[in-house]
Design a protein around this motif. Structure first.
Motif, PDB file in Angstrom:
ATOM      1  N   GLY A   1     -27.533 -39.452  26.297  1.00  8.31           N
ATOM      2  CA  GLY A   1     -26.399 -39.395  27.206  1.00  8.31           C
ATOM      3  C   GLY A   1     -25.512 -38.178  27.020  1.00  8.31           C
ATOM      4  O   GLY A   1     -24.608 -37.938  27.822  1.00  8.31           O
ATOM      5  N   LEU A   2     -25.754 -37.390  25.974  1.00  5.47           N
ATOM      6  CA  LEU A   2     -24.941 -36.208  25.711  1.00  5.47           C
ATOM      7  C   LEU A   2     -25.299 -35.102  26.704  1.00  5.47           C
ATOM      8  O   LEU A   2     -26.464 -34.885  27.013  1.00  5.47           O
ATOM      9  N   ARG A   3     -24.281 -34.415  27.192  1.00  2.98           N
ATOM     10  CA  ARG A   3     -24.428 -33.274  28.102  1.00  2.98           C
ATOM     11  C   ARG A   3     -23.784 -32.081  27.414  1.00  2.98           C
ATOM     12  O   ARG A   3     -22.655 -32.181  26.934  1.00  2.98           O
ATOM     13  N   VAL A   4     -24.480 -30.942  27.357  1.00  5.40           N
ATOM     14  CA  VAL A   4     -23.974 -29.787  26.610  1.00  5.40           C
ATOM     15  C   VAL A   4     -24.052 -28.513  27.441  1.00  5.40           C
ATOM     16  O   VAL A   4     -25.068 -28.239  28.087  1.00  5.40           O
ATOM     17  N   THR A   5     -22.962 -27.742  27.367  1.00  3.19           N
ATOM     18  CA  THR A   5     -22.966 -26.367  27.842  1.00  3.19           C
ATOM     19  C   THR A   5     -22.461 -25.519  26.678  1.00  3.19           C
ATOM     20  O   THR A   5     -21.548 -25.924  25.956  1.00  3.19           O
ATOM     21  N   ILE A   6     -23.080 -24.354  26.481  1.00  4.58           N
ATOM     22  CA  ILE A   6     -22.713 -23.512  25.337  1.00  4.58           C
ATOM     23  C   ILE A   6     -22.983 -22.054  25.654  1.00  4.58           C
ATOM     24  O   ILE A   6     -23.979 -21.725  26.300  1.00  4.58           O
ATOM     25  N   GLU A   7     -22.074 -21.205  25.186  1.00  2.66           N
ATOM     26  CA  GLU A   7     -22.287 -19.757  25.254  1.00  2.66           C
ATOM     27  C   GLU A   7     -21.803 -19.138  23.959  1.00  2.66           C
ATOM     28  O   GLU A   7     -20.783 -19.567  23.402  1.00  2.66           O
ATOM     29  N   HIS A   8     -22.536 -18.125  23.517  1.00  2.85           N
ATOM     30  CA  HIS A   8     -22.098 -17.313  22.377  1.00  2.85           C
ATOM     31  C   HIS A   8     -22.043 -15.876  22.858  1.00  2.85           C
ATOM     32  O   HIS A   8     -22.969 -15.377  23.463  1.00  2.85           O
ATOM     33  N   ARG A   9     -20.930 -15.244  22.586  1.00  3.02           N
ATOM     34  CA  ARG A   9     -20.729 -13.870  23.040  1.00  3.02           C
ATOM     35  C   ARG A   9     -21.151 -12.885  21.953  1.00  3.02           C
ATOM     36  O   ARG A   9     -20.948 -13.127  20.762  1.00  3.02           O
ATOM     37  N   ILE A  10     -21.724 -11.771  22.379  1.00  2.00           N
ATOM     38  CA  ILE A  10     -22.032 -10.674  21.471  1.00  2.00           C
ATOM     39  C   ILE A  10     -21.311  -9.427  21.970  1.00  2.00           C
ATOM     40  O   ILE A  10     -20.843  -9.376  23.100  1.00  2.00           O
ATOM     41  N   GLY A  11     -21.204  -8.434  21.080  1.00  2.00           N
ATOM     42  CA  GLY A  11     -20.476  -7.217  21.402  1.00  2.00           C
ATOM     43  C   GLY A  11     -19.251  -7.121  20.515  1.00  2.00           C
ATOM     44  O   GLY A  11     -19.142  -7.817  19.507  1.00  2.00           O
ATOM     45  N   THR A  12     -18.326  -6.244  20.882  1.00  2.00           N
ATOM     46  CA  THR A  12     -17.104  -6.058  20.113  1.00  2.00           C
ATOM     47  C   THR A  12     -16.001  -6.916  20.713  1.00  2.00           C
ATOM     48  O   THR A  12     -15.719  -6.808  21.912  1.00  2.00           O
ATOM     49  N   LEU A  13     -15.392  -7.755  19.873  1.00  2.00           N
ATOM     50  CA  LEU A  13     -14.335  -8.658  20.306  1.00  2.00           C
ATOM     51  C   LEU A  13     -13.058  -8.368  19.538  1.00  2.00           C
ATOM     52  O   LEU A  13     -13.103  -8.014  18.355  1.00  2.00           O
ATOM     53  N   ALA A  14     -11.939  -8.536  20.195  1.00  2.00           N
ATOM     54  CA  ALA A  14     -10.626  -8.359  19.577  1.00  2.00           C
ATOM     55  C   ALA A  14     -10.146  -9.682  18.984  1.00  2.00           C
ATOM     56  O   ALA A  14     -10.669 -10.757  19.314  1.00  2.00           O
ATOM     57  N   VAL A  15      -9.146  -9.593  18.139  1.00  2.00           N
ATOM     58  CA  VAL A  15      -8.536 -10.789  17.574  1.00  2.00           C
ATOM     59  C   VAL A  15      -8.101 -11.706  18.718  1.00  2.00           C
ATOM     60  O   VAL A  15      -7.528 -11.252  19.710  1.00  2.00           O
ATOM     61  N   GLY A  16      -8.421 -12.984  18.595  1.00  2.00           N
ATOM     62  CA  GLY A  16      -8.050 -13.984  19.588  1.00  2.00           C
ATOM     63  C   GLY A  16      -9.095 -14.251  20.640  1.00  2.00           C
ATOM     64  O   GLY A  16      -9.042 -15.275  21.319  1.00  2.00           O
TER      65      GLY A  16
END
Length: 157
Positions: free
Chosen positions: A81-96
């Motif tokens: 019954g679990l439904r999942v959406t997920i994303e992981h970002r790559i690249g350069t990220l700033a604080v926050g």
């Protein structure tokens, strides 16, 4: 709200653009969902006592995407019954900025909360994504995501 009744992994992706958390929530919602657990991993401004200005995330994209989907699928299989959406970002990220977003949706809060936690813990161990912190003093260092806090990272100059 969607009336879809499908369960399992609805979306799993490695992305380079900022993550649209609202879109992930919308994709996970359905008429039978009573609980949404949202986990956001963000770049923090301090790690192990060192001020951080940003982070680079790198991945072997096709392998990371495949393993990310496999992790989510395994957690869904263990929690009917679990439904999942997920994303992981790559690249350069700033604080926050958001580096990973997981939405686990279920009819009940327990499986939704447990699902989000199981996914992030397994992701940190299995998905080939590497991160390098940028420090205020100009140094950069690769960080082992599987390492528990309290162990210093190797330094780069």
């Amino acid at each position: 709200m969607s009336s879809r009744t499908e369960t399992g992994v609805l979306h799993a992706a490695i992305v380079t653009a900022p993550i649209d958390v609202g879109h992930l929530i919308t994709r996970a919602q359905a008429s039978g969902v009573g609980a949404l657990s949202v986990f956001l991993g963000t770049v923090r401004d301090l790690n192990e006592g060192r001020p951080v200005t940003g982070m680079d995330y790198e991945a072997y994209e096709s392998m990371a995407a495949s393993e990310l989907a496999a992790v989510a699928r395994e957690v869904c299989e263990a929690s009917p019954g679990l439904r999942v959406t997920i994303e992981h970002r790559i690249g350069t990220l700033a604080v926050g900025e958001v580096s990973v977003a997981i939405v686990a949706a279920h009819a009940h809060r327990g499986p939704a909360l447990d699902g989000a936690r199981a996914i992030i813990e397994s992701l940190k161990q299995r998905v080939p994504i590497w991160k390098r912190e940028h420090y205020v003093d100009g140094e950069r260092a690769w960080v082992d995501p599987t390492r528990s806090s309290g162990h210093p990272a190797p330094r780069e100059h």
